[in-house]
Design a protein around this motif. Structure first.
Motif, short mmCIF file in Angstrom:
data_model
loop_
_atom_site.label_atom_id
_atom_site.label_comp_id
_atom_site.label_asym_id
_atom_site.label_seq_id
_atom_site.Cartn_x
_atom_site.Cartn_y
_atom_site.Cartn_z
N UNK A 24 0.84 -1.21 0.00
CA UNK A 24 0.00 0.00 0.00
C UNK A 24 0.87 1.25 0.00
N UNK A 25 1.94 1.22 0.77
CA UNK A 25 2.83 2.38 0.83
C UNK A 25 3.58 2.57 -0.48
N UNK A 26 4.17 1.50 -0.99
CA UNK A 26 4.93 1.57 -2.25
C UNK A 26 4.01 1.95 -3.41
N UNK A 27 2.78 1.42 -3.40
CA UNK A 27 1.83 1.70 -4.48
C UNK A 27 1.18 3.08 -4.40
N UNK A 28 1.47 3.81 -3.35
CA UNK A 28 0.90 5.15 -3.21
C UNK A 28 -0.52 5.16 -2.70
N UNK A 29 -0.98 4.04 -2.15
CA UNK A 29 -2.36 3.94 -1.67
C UNK A 29 -2.57 4.57 -0.30
N UNK A 30 -1.52 5.12 0.26
CA UNK A 30 -1.64 5.83 1.54
C UNK A 30 -1.59 7.34 1.32
N UNK A 31 -1.59 7.75 0.06
CA UNK A 31 -1.63 9.17 -0.26
C UNK A 31 -3.09 9.58 -0.41
N UNK A 32 -3.37 10.84 -0.23
CA UNK A 32 -4.75 11.33 -0.24
C UNK A 32 -5.50 10.95 -1.51
N UNK A 33 -4.84 11.04 -2.66
CA UNK A 33 -5.51 10.78 -3.93
C UNK A 33 -5.92 9.32 -4.11
N UNK A 34 -5.26 8.40 -3.44
CA UNK A 34 -5.55 6.96 -3.58
C UNK A 34 -5.98 6.31 -2.26
N UNK A 35 -6.37 7.12 -1.30
CA UNK A 35 -6.62 6.60 0.05
C UNK A 35 -7.78 5.60 0.09
N UNK A 107 -3.20 12.40 6.82
CA UNK A 107 -3.79 12.04 5.53
C UNK A 107 -5.13 11.34 5.75
N UNK A 108 -5.17 10.41 6.70
CA UNK A 108 -6.41 9.69 7.00
C UNK A 108 -7.49 10.67 7.45
#
Length: 172
Positions: A24-35, A107-108
């Motif tokens: 999730x971190x590497x894939x950018x899924x913890x960024x606002x746009x992909x949360x 971000x969350x």
């Protein structure tokens, strides 16, 4: 000497949770746009317990006990898997929040705030919900103890159900 089923599958389940967190971190899924995608991934983490508890109990019965398993043996096997998983997950999540992505909480909170505003939730409810979400990602000992406790209880319930079906039947 072979590793006991509960230890082996507890470690594998824990490592699977670590893998999901890092993907999730590497894939950018913890960024606002992909949360939103990251939320789905994070919701899947406790479900990892189901197959790992099932396989551990199956291995206990067929590979370690020659096809015999009491309800208690199955329950204890699943509970140990859940405890190991819960500790690994909680420790990894603490490291994640503290060192890998220390702004995850913010971000969350931004994401959840925007979702609630779009849904028309009133300001007082938003405030209460954001406080609860902030507590979840606070990184305190109490928070991580609750993660261990909750996932252990969930895994124990899974083990209870699986053990009911996997226990050896009395022979007539």
């Amino acid at each position: 000497r072979k590793m006991r089923s509960e230890l082996k599958y507890g470690l594998l389940a824990g490592l699977s949770a670590v893998t999901i967190i890092m993907l999730c971190e590497i894939g950018g899924f913890n960024q606002l746009s992909n949360f939103k995608i990251g939320n789905i991934c994070r919701m899947l983490i406790p479900l990892l317990l189901i197959p790992f508890v099932f396989v551990a109990i199956s291995k206990k019965k067929y590979a370690e006990n020659n096809g015999s398993l009491t309800f208690f043996e199955g329950l204890m096997t699943g509970q140990v898997v859940a405890i190991i998983f819960s500790i690994i997950f909680s420790l990894t999540f603490w490291i994640f929040l503290k060192y890998i992505n220390p702004i995850f909480k913010e971000i969350a909170l931004q994401y959840e705030n925007s979702v609630m505003i779009k849904s028309g939730v009133d300001a007082a409810t938003i405030k209460t919900q954001l406080q609860a979400i902030g507590n979840i990602y606070s990184g305190t000992f109490q928070n991580h103890f609750m993660i261990v406790f909750t996932y252990t209880v969930f895994g124990t319930l899974v083990a209870l159900v699986i053990s009911l079906f996997m226990k050896s039947r009395a022979k007539n």
